[in-house]
Design a protein around this motif. Structure first.
Motif, PDB file in Angstrom:
ATOM      1  N   TYR A 184       9.101  -2.971 -65.800  1.00 56.35           N
ATOM      2  CA  TYR A 184       8.377  -4.669 -65.166  1.00 56.35           C
ATOM      3  C   TYR A 184       8.690  -5.821 -64.884  1.00 56.35           C
ATOM      4  CZ  TYR A 184       6.003  -1.344 -68.566  1.00 56.35           C
ATOM      5  OH  TYR A 184       5.327  -0.311 -69.966  1.00 56.35           O
ATOM      6  N   GLN A 185       9.774  -6.105 -66.107  1.00 59.35           N
ATOM      7  CA  GLN A 185      11.238  -7.493 -65.392  1.00 59.35           C
ATOM      8  C   GLN A 185      10.929  -6.756 -63.766  1.00 59.35           C
ATOM      9  OE1 GLN A 185      13.833  -7.197 -68.633  1.00 59.35           O
ATOM     10  NE2 GLN A 185      12.224  -8.514 -69.881  1.00 59.35           N
ATOM     11  N   VAL A 186      11.923  -5.717 -63.323  1.00 64.71           N
ATOM     12  CA  VAL A 186      12.599  -5.739 -61.942  1.00 64.71           C
ATOM     13  C   VAL A 186      11.743  -5.050 -61.382  1.00 64.71           C
ATOM     14  CG1 VAL A 186      13.114  -4.156 -60.433  1.00 64.71           C
ATOM     15  CG2 VAL A 186      14.058  -4.384 -63.161  1.00 64.71           C
ATOM     16  N   MET A 187      10.574  -5.373 -61.275  1.00 66.40           N
ATOM     17  CA  MET A 187       8.948  -5.351 -60.733  1.00 66.40           C
ATOM     18  C   MET A 187       8.046  -6.758 -60.673  1.00 66.40           C
ATOM     19  SD  MET A 187       6.440  -1.865 -61.509  1.00 66.40           S
ATOM     20  CE  MET A 187       5.843  -2.365 -63.346  1.00 66.40           C
ATOM     21  N   PHE A 188       9.018  -7.400 -61.414  1.00 65.27           N
ATOM     22  CA  PHE A 188       7.933  -8.796 -61.503  1.00 65.27           C
ATOM     23  C   PHE A 188       8.771  -9.273 -60.511  1.00 65.27           C
ATOM     24  CE2 PHE A 188       9.220 -13.690 -63.038  1.00 65.27           C
ATOM     25  CZ  PHE A 188       7.544 -13.566 -62.645  1.00 65.27           C
ATOM     26  N   TYR A 189      10.219  -9.227 -60.411  1.00 68.43           N
ATOM     27  CA  TYR A 189      11.166 -10.569 -59.660  1.00 68.43           C
ATOM     28  C   TYR A 189      11.097  -9.855 -58.313  1.00 68.43           C
ATOM     29  CZ  TYR A 189      12.993 -13.039 -63.371  1.00 68.43           C
ATOM     30  OH  TYR A 189      13.049 -14.119 -64.776  1.00 68.43           O
ATOM     31  N   MET A 190      11.242  -8.291 -58.254  1.00 70.35           N
ATOM     32  CA  MET A 190      11.170  -7.821 -56.478  1.00 70.35           C
ATOM     33  C   MET A 190       8.792  -8.322 -55.693  1.00 70.35           C
ATOM     34  SD  MET A 190      11.566  -4.026 -56.044  1.00 70.35           S
ATOM     35  CE  MET A 190       9.332  -3.992 -56.332  1.00 70.35           C
ATOM     36  N   TYR A 191       8.496  -8.490 -56.886  1.00 67.16           N
ATOM     37  CA  TYR A 191       7.219  -8.542 -56.006  1.00 67.16           C
ATOM     38  C   TYR A 191       6.860 -10.485 -56.115  1.00 67.16           C
ATOM     39  CZ  TYR A 191       5.372  -4.276 -56.225  1.00 67.16           C
ATOM     40  OH  TYR A 191       5.285  -2.788 -55.929  1.00 67.16           O
ATOM     41  N   ALA A 192       7.715 -11.162 -57.142  1.00 66.07           N
ATOM     42  CA  ALA A 192       7.898 -12.082 -56.745  1.00 66.07           C
ATOM     43  C   ALA A 192       8.397 -12.900 -55.754  1.00 66.07           C
ATOM     44  CB  ALA A 192       8.218 -13.091 -58.757  1.00 66.07           C
ATOM     45  N   LEU A 193       9.839 -12.558 -55.763  1.00 66.12           N
ATOM     46  CA  LEU A 193      10.150 -12.956 -54.279  1.00 66.12           C
ATOM     47  C   LEU A 193      10.121 -12.592 -52.671  1.00 66.12           C
ATOM     48  CD1 LEU A 193      14.348 -12.225 -55.901  1.00 66.12           C
ATOM     49  CD2 LEU A 193      13.231 -14.272 -55.240  1.00 66.12           C
ATOM     50  N   GLY A 194       9.448 -11.528 -53.191  1.00 67.64           N
ATOM     51  CA  GLY A 194       8.771 -11.002 -51.862  1.00 67.64           C
ATOM     52  C   GLY A 194       7.856 -11.246 -51.310  1.00 67.64           C
ATOM     53  N   ALA A 195       6.986 -11.928 -52.706  1.00 59.89           N
ATOM     54  CA  ALA A 195       5.079 -12.801 -52.100  1.00 59.89           C
ATOM     55  C   ALA A 195       6.118 -14.345 -51.907  1.00 59.89           C
ATOM     56  CB  ALA A 195       5.067 -13.388 -53.629  1.00 59.89           C
ATOM     57  N   VAL A 196       7.254 -14.756 -52.344  1.00 58.31           N
ATOM     58  CA  VAL A 196       7.800 -16.192 -51.514  1.00 58.31           C
ATOM     59  C   VAL A 196       8.180 -16.740 -50.165  1.00 58.31           C
ATOM     60  CG1 VAL A 196       9.071 -18.074 -52.379  1.00 58.31           C
ATOM     61  CG2 VAL A 196       8.105 -17.093 -54.389  1.00 58.31           C
ATOM     62  N   ILE A 197       8.738 -14.862 -49.639  1.00 58.98           N
ATOM     63  CA  ILE A 197       8.902 -15.535 -49.067  1.00 58.98           C
ATOM     64  C   ILE A 197       8.159 -15.336 -48.058  1.00 58.98           C
ATOM     65  CG2 ILE A 197      10.600 -13.507 -47.248  1.00 58.98           C
ATOM     66  CD1 ILE A 197      12.289 -12.948 -49.305  1.00 58.98           C
ATOM     67  N   PHE A 198       7.281 -13.950 -48.449  1.00 60.93           N
ATOM     68  CA  PHE A 198       6.235 -13.873 -47.062  1.00 60.93           C
ATOM     69  C   PHE A 198       5.348 -15.339 -47.128  1.00 60.93           C
ATOM     70  CE2 PHE A 198       6.336  -8.667 -47.738  1.00 60.93           C
ATOM     71  CZ  PHE A 198       6.635  -8.731 -46.090  1.00 60.93           C
ATOM     72  N   LEU A 199       5.521 -15.311 -48.686  1.00 59.67           N
ATOM     73  CA  LEU A 199       4.572 -16.932 -48.304  1.00 59.67           C
ATOM     74  C   LEU A 199       5.324 -17.994 -47.637  1.00 59.67           C
ATOM     75  CD1 LEU A 199       2.053 -18.723 -48.903  1.00 59.67           C
ATOM     76  CD2 LEU A 199       3.530 -19.361 -51.307  1.00 59.67           C
ATOM     77  N   ALA A 200       5.818 -18.556 -47.130  1.00 56.82           N
ATOM     78  CA  ALA A 200       6.989 -18.920 -46.105  1.00 56.82           C
ATOM     79  C   ALA A 200       6.511 -18.557 -44.837  1.00 56.82           C
ATOM     80  CB  ALA A 200       8.377 -19.275 -46.946  1.00 56.82           C
TER      81      ALA A 200
END
Length: 313
Positions: A43-59
């Motif tokens: 669960y923690q791996v998925m959270f950080y993986m998607y969170a980082l991806g979302a931040v990069i895509f948002l930028a």
């Protein structure tokens, strides 16, 4: 102006440069995830993986896309489709990472590579594709490989290594098969679509972590690991894949993807020290060559004289 040949020599457009890089990134998923799961849970791996991806895509979205214009023609059904895509990409990672907690990375990754079979099967109801004899043979080879892998060759006794872990890995392949067919229906802006898919997966992974796990601050090594997974499988993976497709025939790019499992096994052996058995090798061959079997069927069908009866199911 550059000629097509010169374009091919440009490293940023050359599939023989782009695809090996992509395969190295994709192939590292199982091994890197297995290492991360020694200190973080799925669960923690998925959270950080998607969170980082979302931040990069948002930028990227803020910098590159005029959002108001991009969303002008969107309908409720378009958002619904992308929500479903986000759900199934989340389910894919959820099932796959949970399987890695229970079974060896070799076993999980080989079962995961059943996803081309499920892409074919789900294309029948979703895209109205016909189920030909070649596709049936392909499915049969894939499931025979699965049986060998999950039972370690003991087909008579069906002695599973870990039934729950094997089922989770297969469910991951099913999820990716559905996800792929749904994504093929999407015709909207790629950056906006990918951001929304990632955002949906982030919301789901956040909820899952809060309910079934807890938030922790990863150490430096773990942060770098999830950053790598995010970049290789969510951000750069998409860029390289679509970049290669833009300058090369899809058939050439597709042929490269057949090498992904072998790259995965290489990473597993090198990083985790897991050993392969002859049964693992035979199972991998059956699973991997089940997909080219479809191509053989298509070639034979194309050579069939006009008026010949087609043996579709």
């Amino acid at each position: 102006m550059q000629t097509p040949h010169q374009d091919k020599l440009d490293a940023s457009k050359n599939p023989y440069v782009l695809m090996p890089i992509l395969l190295l990134m994709w192939g590292s998923l199982a091994a890197v995830s297995k290492l991360l799961l020694e200190r973080l849970d799925s669960y923690q791996v998925m959270f950080y993986m998607y969170a980082l991806g979302a931040v990069i895509f948002l930028a990227i979205l803020i910098r590159k896309v005029r959002l108001k214009e991009a969303l002008k023609s969107w309908k409720v059904s378009d958002y619904g489709l992308l929500f479903a895509c986000g759900l199934f990409t989340f389910l894919y990672d959820f099932f796959y990472l949970k399987s890695l907690e229970l079974i060896p990375a070799v076993e999980a990754s080989m079962l995961n590579y059943l996803f081309p079979i499920f892409i074919v099967l789900f294309a029948v109801p979703i895209h109205n594709e016909k189920l030909t004899w070649a596709k049936l043979v392909s499915v049969g080879m894939g499931f025979l490989g699965t049986a060998l892998l999950t039972t370690k060759g003991d087909l008579a006794n069906l002695n599973f290594t870990n039934a729950k872990g094997d089922v989770l890995a297969i469910l991951a392949a099913v999820s990716w098969g559905i996800f792929t067919n749904l994504v093929k229906k999407n015709k909207k802006d790629m950056v906006v679509s990918t951001f929304l898919i990632t955002a949906v997966a982030l919301v789901l992974s956040t909820a899952a972590m809060l309910v079934y796990s807890r938030w922790i601050l990863p150490g430096q090594a773990d942060f770098l690991g999830v950053l790598w997974l995010s970049l290789s499988n969510i951000v750069l993976g998409f860029f390289l894949y679509f970049r290669a497709l833009a300058y090369s025939p899809a058939s050439l790019i597709a042929s490269f993807t057949f090498f992904t499992p072998f790259v995965t096994l290489l990473f597993i052996v090198l990083l985790l020290g897991e050993r392969l058995t002859w049964v693992d090798g035979l199972a991998a061959v059956l699973i991997l060559f089940s997909v080219p079997m479809q191509k053989i069927g298509s070639v034979l069908a194309a050579r069939r004289p006009p008026g010949t009866i087609k043996h579709d199911v």
